[in-house]
Scaffold this motif. Structure first.
Motif, PDB file in Angstrom:
ATOM      1  N   VAL A 153       0.823  -1.203   0.000  1.00 50.17           N
ATOM      2  CA  VAL A 153       0.000   0.000   0.000  1.00 50.17           C
ATOM      3  C   VAL A 153       0.859   1.255   0.000  1.00 50.17           C
ATOM      4  CG1 VAL A 153      -1.558   1.381   1.437  1.00 50.17           C
ATOM      5  CG2 VAL A 153      -2.045  -1.044   1.048  1.00 50.17           C
ATOM      6  N   ARG A 154       1.894   1.269   0.828  1.00 48.63           N
ATOM      7  CA  ARG A 154       2.768   2.436   0.949  1.00 48.63           C
ATOM      8  C   ARG A 154       4.041   2.314   0.110  1.00 48.63           C
ATOM      9  NH1 ARG A 154       1.076   7.247   1.418  1.00 48.63           N
ATOM     10  NH2 ARG A 154      -0.139   7.691   3.291  1.00 48.63           N
ATOM     11  N   ASN A 155       4.131   1.270  -0.706  1.00 45.54           N
ATOM     12  CA  ASN A 155       5.271   1.098  -1.606  1.00 45.54           C
ATOM     13  C   ASN A 155       6.593   1.161  -0.841  1.00 45.54           C
ATOM     14  OD1 ASN A 155       6.482   0.658  -4.083  1.00 45.54           O
ATOM     15  ND2 ASN A 155       6.517   2.821  -4.653  1.00 45.54           N
ATOM     16  N   LEU A 156       6.681   0.362   0.229  1.00 43.01           N
ATOM     17  CA  LEU A 156       7.877   0.353   1.059  1.00 43.01           C
ATOM     18  C   LEU A 156       8.926  -0.595   0.489  1.00 43.01           C
ATOM     19  CD1 LEU A 156       6.323   0.210   4.671  1.00 43.01           C
ATOM     20  CD2 LEU A 156       7.121   2.220   3.412  1.00 43.01           C
ATOM     21  N   ALA A 157      10.180  -0.226   0.669  1.00 43.34           N
ATOM     22  CA  ALA A 157      11.299  -1.087   0.301  1.00 43.34           C
ATOM     23  C   ALA A 157      11.910  -1.661   1.580  1.00 43.34           C
ATOM     24  CB  ALA A 157      12.342  -0.296  -0.473  1.00 43.34           C
ATOM     25  N   VAL A 158      11.997  -2.977   1.669  1.00 38.78           N
ATOM     26  CA  VAL A 158      12.613  -3.629   2.833  1.00 38.78           C
ATOM     27  C   VAL A 158      14.119  -3.657   2.603  1.00 38.78           C
ATOM     28  CG1 VAL A 158      12.747  -5.728   4.203  1.00 38.78           C
ATOM     29  CG2 VAL A 158      10.542  -5.000   3.251  1.00 38.78           C
ATOM     30  N   VAL A 159      14.860  -2.919   3.432  1.00 37.94           N
ATOM     31  CA  VAL A 159      16.309  -2.806   3.245  1.00 37.94           C
ATOM     32  C   VAL A 159      17.072  -3.863   4.039  1.00 37.94           C
ATOM     33  CG1 VAL A 159      16.195  -0.353   2.706  1.00 37.94           C
ATOM     34  CG2 VAL A 159      16.458  -1.068   5.083  1.00 37.94           C
ATOM     35  N   ALA A 160      16.421  -4.474   5.022  1.00 39.33           N
ATOM     36  CA  ALA A 160      17.057  -5.541   5.801  1.00 39.33           C
ATOM     37  C   ALA A 160      15.958  -6.394   6.422  1.00 39.33           C
ATOM     38  CB  ALA A 160      17.967  -4.970   6.887  1.00 39.33           C
ATOM     39  N   GLY A 161      16.222  -7.705   6.496  1.00 32.20           N
ATOM     40  CA  GLY A 161      15.239  -8.598   7.104  1.00 32.20           C
ATOM     41  C   GLY A 161      14.021  -8.804   6.219  1.00 32.20           C
ATOM     42  N   ARG A 162      12.836  -8.797   6.826  1.00 34.38           N
ATOM     43  CA  ARG A 162      11.600  -9.049   6.102  1.00 34.38           C
ATOM     44  C   ARG A 162      10.478  -8.235   6.720  1.00 34.38           C
ATOM     45  NH1 ARG A 162       8.045 -12.279   8.980  1.00 34.38           N
ATOM     46  NH2 ARG A 162       8.896 -13.246  10.865  1.00 34.38           N
ATOM     47  N   PHE A 163       9.366  -8.176   6.002  1.00 35.10           N
ATOM     48  CA  PHE A 163       8.157  -7.555   6.549  1.00 35.10           C
ATOM     49  C   PHE A 163       7.322  -8.666   7.180  1.00 35.10           C
ATOM     50  CE2 PHE A 163       4.402  -4.877   6.729  1.00 35.10           C
ATOM     51  CZ  PHE A 163       4.951  -3.597   6.834  1.00 35.10           C
ATOM     52  N   PHE A 164       6.633  -8.344   8.264  1.00 33.50           N
ATOM     53  CA  PHE A 164       5.814  -9.399   8.896  1.00 33.50           C
ATOM     54  C   PHE A 164       4.706  -9.818   7.945  1.00 33.50           C
ATOM     55  CE2 PHE A 164       4.556  -5.261  10.745  1.00 33.50           C
ATOM     56  CZ  PHE A 164       3.254  -5.150  10.283  1.00 33.50           C
ATOM     57  N   ASP A 165       4.298 -11.112   8.043  1.00 36.91           N
ATOM     58  CA  ASP A 165       3.348 -11.686   7.097  1.00 36.91           C
ATOM     59  C   ASP A 165       2.031 -12.015   7.770  1.00 36.91           C
ATOM     60  OD1 ASP A 165       3.924 -13.953   8.607  1.00 36.91           O
ATOM     61  OD2 ASP A 165       5.333 -14.748   7.106  1.00 36.91           O
ATOM     62  N   ASP A 166       1.133 -12.650   7.001  1.00 33.41           N
ATOM     63  CA  ASP A 166      -0.192 -12.990   7.525  1.00 33.41           C
ATOM     64  C   ASP A 166      -0.105 -13.949   8.705  1.00 33.41           C
ATOM     65  OD1 ASP A 166      -1.567 -11.415   5.679  1.00 33.41           O
ATOM     66  OD2 ASP A 166      -1.543 -13.008   4.170  1.00 33.41           O
ATOM     67  N   GLN A 167       0.854 -14.867   8.664  1.00 30.76           N
ATOM     68  CA  GLN A 167       1.004 -15.809   9.767  1.00 30.76           C
ATOM     69  C   GLN A 167       1.377 -15.079  11.053  1.00 30.76           C
ATOM     70  OE1 GLN A 167       3.658 -19.032   8.918  1.00 30.76           O
ATOM     71  NE2 GLN A 167       3.527 -19.921  10.977  1.00 30.76           N
ATOM     72  N   ASP A 168       2.249 -14.085  10.960  1.00 26.58           N
ATOM     73  CA  ASP A 168       2.597 -13.287  12.141  1.00 26.58           C
ATOM     74  C   ASP A 168       1.374 -12.573  12.696  1.00 26.58           C
ATOM     75  OD1 ASP A 168       5.346 -13.931  11.995  1.00 26.58           O
ATOM     76  OD2 ASP A 168       5.654 -12.371  10.479  1.00 26.58           O
ATOM     77  N   ALA A 169       0.537 -12.041  11.780  1.00 24.07           N
ATOM     78  CA  ALA A 169      -0.641 -11.307  12.229  1.00 24.07           C
ATOM     79  C   ALA A 169      -1.657 -12.230  12.889  1.00 24.07           C
ATOM     80  CB  ALA A 169      -1.277 -10.586  11.037  1.00 24.07           C
ATOM     81  N   VAL A 170      -1.893 -13.397  12.282  1.00 26.08           N
ATOM     82  CA  VAL A 170      -2.876 -14.342  12.842  1.00 26.08           C
ATOM     83  C   VAL A 170      -2.406 -14.868  14.193  1.00 26.08           C
ATOM     84  CG1 VAL A 170      -3.963 -16.592  12.503  1.00 26.08           C
ATOM     85  CG2 VAL A 170      -3.792 -14.986  10.587  1.00 26.08           C
ATOM     86  N   ALA A 171      -1.116 -15.135  14.314  1.00 24.13           N
ATOM     87  CA  ALA A 171      -0.570 -15.682  15.567  1.00 24.13           C
ATOM     88  C   ALA A 171      -0.289 -14.605  16.607  1.00 24.13           C
ATOM     89  CB  ALA A 171       0.714 -16.454  15.266  1.00 24.13           C
ATOM     90  N   HIS A 172      -0.557 -13.350  16.278  1.00 23.63           N
ATOM     91  CA  HIS A 172      -0.301 -12.239  17.209  1.00 23.63           C
ATOM     92  C   HIS A 172       1.165 -12.223  17.654  1.00 23.63           C
ATOM     93  CE1 HIS A 172      -4.776 -11.479  18.460  1.00 23.63           C
ATOM     94  NE2 HIS A 172      -4.664 -11.861  17.182  1.00 23.63           N
ATOM     95  N   GLU A 173       2.053 -12.462  16.703  1.00 23.66           N
ATOM     96  CA  GLU A 173       3.478 -12.460  17.029  1.00 23.66           C
ATOM     97  C   GLU A 173       3.940 -11.049  17.385  1.00 23.66           C
ATOM     98  OE1 GLU A 173       5.444 -14.942  17.326  1.00 23.66           O
ATOM     99  OE2 GLU A 173       4.309 -16.580  16.409  1.00 23.66           O
ATOM    100  N   LYS A 174       4.811 -10.966  18.389  1.00 23.05           N
ATOM    101  CA  LYS A 174       5.322  -9.660  18.838  1.00 23.05           C
ATOM    102  C   LYS A 174       6.563  -9.314  18.012  1.00 23.05           C
ATOM    103  CE  LYS A 174       2.221 -10.077  22.030  1.00 23.05           C
ATOM    104  NZ  LYS A 174       1.807 -11.483  21.765  1.00 23.05           N
ATOM    105  N   VAL A 175       6.316  -8.939  16.770  1.00 24.80           N
ATOM    106  CA  VAL A 175       7.395  -8.582  15.859  1.00 24.80           C
ATOM    107  C   VAL A 175       7.147  -7.155  15.359  1.00 24.80           C
ATOM    108  CG1 VAL A 175       7.884 -10.939  15.119  1.00 24.80           C
ATOM    109  CG2 VAL A 175       6.135  -9.610  13.919  1.00 24.80           C
ATOM    110  N   CYS A 176       8.202  -6.520  14.878  1.00 25.74           N
ATOM    111  CA  CYS A 176       8.037  -5.157  14.373  1.00 25.74           C
ATOM    112  C   CYS A 176       9.011  -4.919  13.222  1.00 25.74           C
ATOM    113  CB  CYS A 176       8.249  -4.128  15.485  1.00 25.74           C
ATOM    114  SG  CYS A 176       9.969  -3.852  15.907  1.00 25.74           S
ATOM    115  N   VAL A 177       8.657  -3.933  12.437  1.00 27.81           N
ATOM    116  CA  VAL A 177       9.505  -3.457  11.351  1.00 27.81           C
ATOM    117  C   VAL A 177       9.792  -1.979  11.620  1.00 27.81           C
ATOM    118  CG1 VAL A 177       9.671  -2.993   8.876  1.00 27.81           C
ATOM    119  CG2 VAL A 177       8.582  -5.097   9.675  1.00 27.81           C
ATOM    120  N   LEU A 178      11.062  -1.631  11.667  1.00 29.04           N
ATOM    121  CA  LEU A 178      11.453  -0.253  11.946  1.00 29.04           C
ATOM    122  C   LEU A 178      11.679   0.508  10.645  1.00 29.04           C
ATOM    123  CD1 LEU A 178      14.070  -0.790  14.820  1.00 29.04           C
ATOM    124  CD2 LEU A 178      11.631  -0.255  15.046  1.00 29.04           C
ATOM    125  N   ILE A 179      11.347   1.778  10.674  1.00 30.41           N
ATOM    126  CA  ILE A 179      11.709   2.648   9.562  1.00 30.41           C
ATOM    127  C   ILE A 179      13.211   2.906   9.646  1.00 30.41           C
ATOM    128  CG2 ILE A 179      11.379   4.942   8.557  1.00 30.41           C
ATOM    129  CD1 ILE A 179       9.092   2.965   8.104  1.00 30.41           C
TER     130      ILE A 179
END
Length: 423
Positions: A153-179
């Protein structure tokens, strides 16, 4: 043998045609002879026209490239984006308490079912919190609860690691992506941030990725340099509500943006109180305004280039007036041999057009050569409008006719008796 009237008319017509062709070819020859007789003066006279014509080509080219760059820059922010915002209105609850009539995830689901052409969508929960880094160190952060599709949606580029996925959201994983600027401020670099853990209100979060906007948004998005993105279900722990102020939708086709925005607004409005206000923001209007501004600037710069052509036209007129004065005896001899005023006028007008159009041709070639060479030898694409060449050549011809008329008329008006006596 008698000659019929029809044959006589045909003969006279052929004769007139031959005389006209001969006069015009002779006029061109005289113009070329005049150019050869004074090459340096003619080239110096043409110089202004060369510069003016090349300027028109380059100005239009720069304007097109600037327009292309501005539109592509804004487009990369999300030309197909529809941003739904809650703007006002409340609902009355028990004890006459009023609460904001925010949107919900159900609104998002209803829109996706009813509106065709939606590629991605994401709600957004926003809150501010202090990130604890241990050893008493804290950092203020903007927490945005979003869905995995927020990256598209925001046309973000992941410069390191990964973006959290649907599985993370469904499992309520405590993960984050920093700007990226926030990751660098906290851990020194984007790569160093991956795998680190910090706590937000006592809840530990692991950094799984670092992202950035593909281009600068000039502060027009909700992202700041101290932003941490977390899964939407986890963000509800901190807000205590499923209500959202903003929902983002991305249409597959830019032509569907405006109609899609209208449909999305109607659907969400129908699911809430009539007094509640929801607005759809798109970049369509911004793109149109930027295109209009770029076009207007191109017109202004082209008008400035026209001034150069007018100045060069004045130079051509002065040169032709001096040319008439220097060739008075030649004009007198031509008139004595039977040249009419029209033929003398045509001769000098042709010479003026020859100078202006010759300069226009050289300037047009030079103006087109630069962008075409850059496009051919480098990976940069520079758009070239064929209309700029048409405008440059047409204007050059017009300038020659307009500014060559006075010298031509002056030459045609000379008295042959006086010109033959001129020393």
């Amino acid at each position: 043998m008698a000659i019929t009237a029809q044959q006589q008319g045909t003969f006279e017509g052929t004769l007139r045609s031959a005389q006209t062709s001969m006069v015009f070819s002779e006029t061109l020859q005289l113009a070329l002879d005049s150019f050869r007789a004074s090459k340096v003066r003619s080239l110096l006279t043409m110089l202004g026209m060369i510069i003016g014509s090349a300027s028109i080509i380059l100005v239009v080219t720069i304007g097109l490239k600037g327009r292309e760059y501005a539109i592509s820059t804004i487009s990369s922010l999300g030309p197909n984006l529809v941003e739904m915002q809650y703007s006002g209105g409340t609902t009355i609850g028990p004890n006459n308490t009023s609460t904001p009539d925010y949107m919900t995830r159900e609104d998002e689901d209803a829109v996706r079912e009813a509106v065709p052409g939606i590629a991605y969508s994401s709600p957004m929960l926003e809150t501010h919190a202090a990130i604890s880094m241990g050893e008493g160190r804290t950092k203020d952060a903007l927490l945005l609860g979003v869905s995995p599709q927020y990256k598209e949606v925001r046309n973000l580029a992941v410069v390191a690691g990964r973006f959290f996925d649907d599985q993370d959201a469904v499992a309520h994983e405590k993960v984050c992506v920093l700007i990226e600027p926030f990751a660098i401020a906290l851990f020194g670099s984007a790569r160093n941030a991956i795998g680190h853990t910090f706590t937000i209100v006592g809840v530990p979060f692991t950094v799984v990725g670092v992202a950035k906007l593909r281009i600068t948004d000039f502060g027009q998005s909700e992202l700041s340099d101290q932003t941490a993105l977390i899964p939407y279900p986890v963000a509800r722990y901190f807000t205590g509500s499923d209500s959202v102020k903003e929902i983002f939708f991305t249409m597959r086709d830019s032509l569907q943006v405006q109609s899609g925005a209208d449909k999305i607004t109607r659907i969400i409005q129908s699911r809430h109180k009539p007094t509640s206000v929801y607005k759809a923001q798109t970049l369509t209007d911004v793109l149109q305004v930027m295109g209009q501004i770029a076009t207007a600037l191109t017109y202004v710069l082209t008008a400035a280039a026209f001034i150069t052509l007018v100045v060069s036209g004045v130079g051509i007129m002065n040169s032709m007036l001096a040319n008439v004065s220097a060739r008075i005896r030649e004009i007198g001899i031509r008139k004595a041999l039977g040249a009419t005023r029209r033929e003398v006028r045509m001769q000098f007008l042709t010479e003026a057009v020859f100078l202006s159009l010759g300069g226009g041709l050289i300037g047009t070639v030079l103006g087109l050569a630069l962008p075409l060479t850059i496009s051919f030898l480098t990976p940069f694409h520079i758009p070239v409008s064929p209309w700029s060449a048409v405008i440059a050549l047409s204007t050059s011809t017009l300038v020659g006719v307009v500014f060559g008329t006075l010298p031509a008329n002056r030459a045609a008006a000379l008295d042959p008796v006086e010109t033959l006596k001129y020393e």
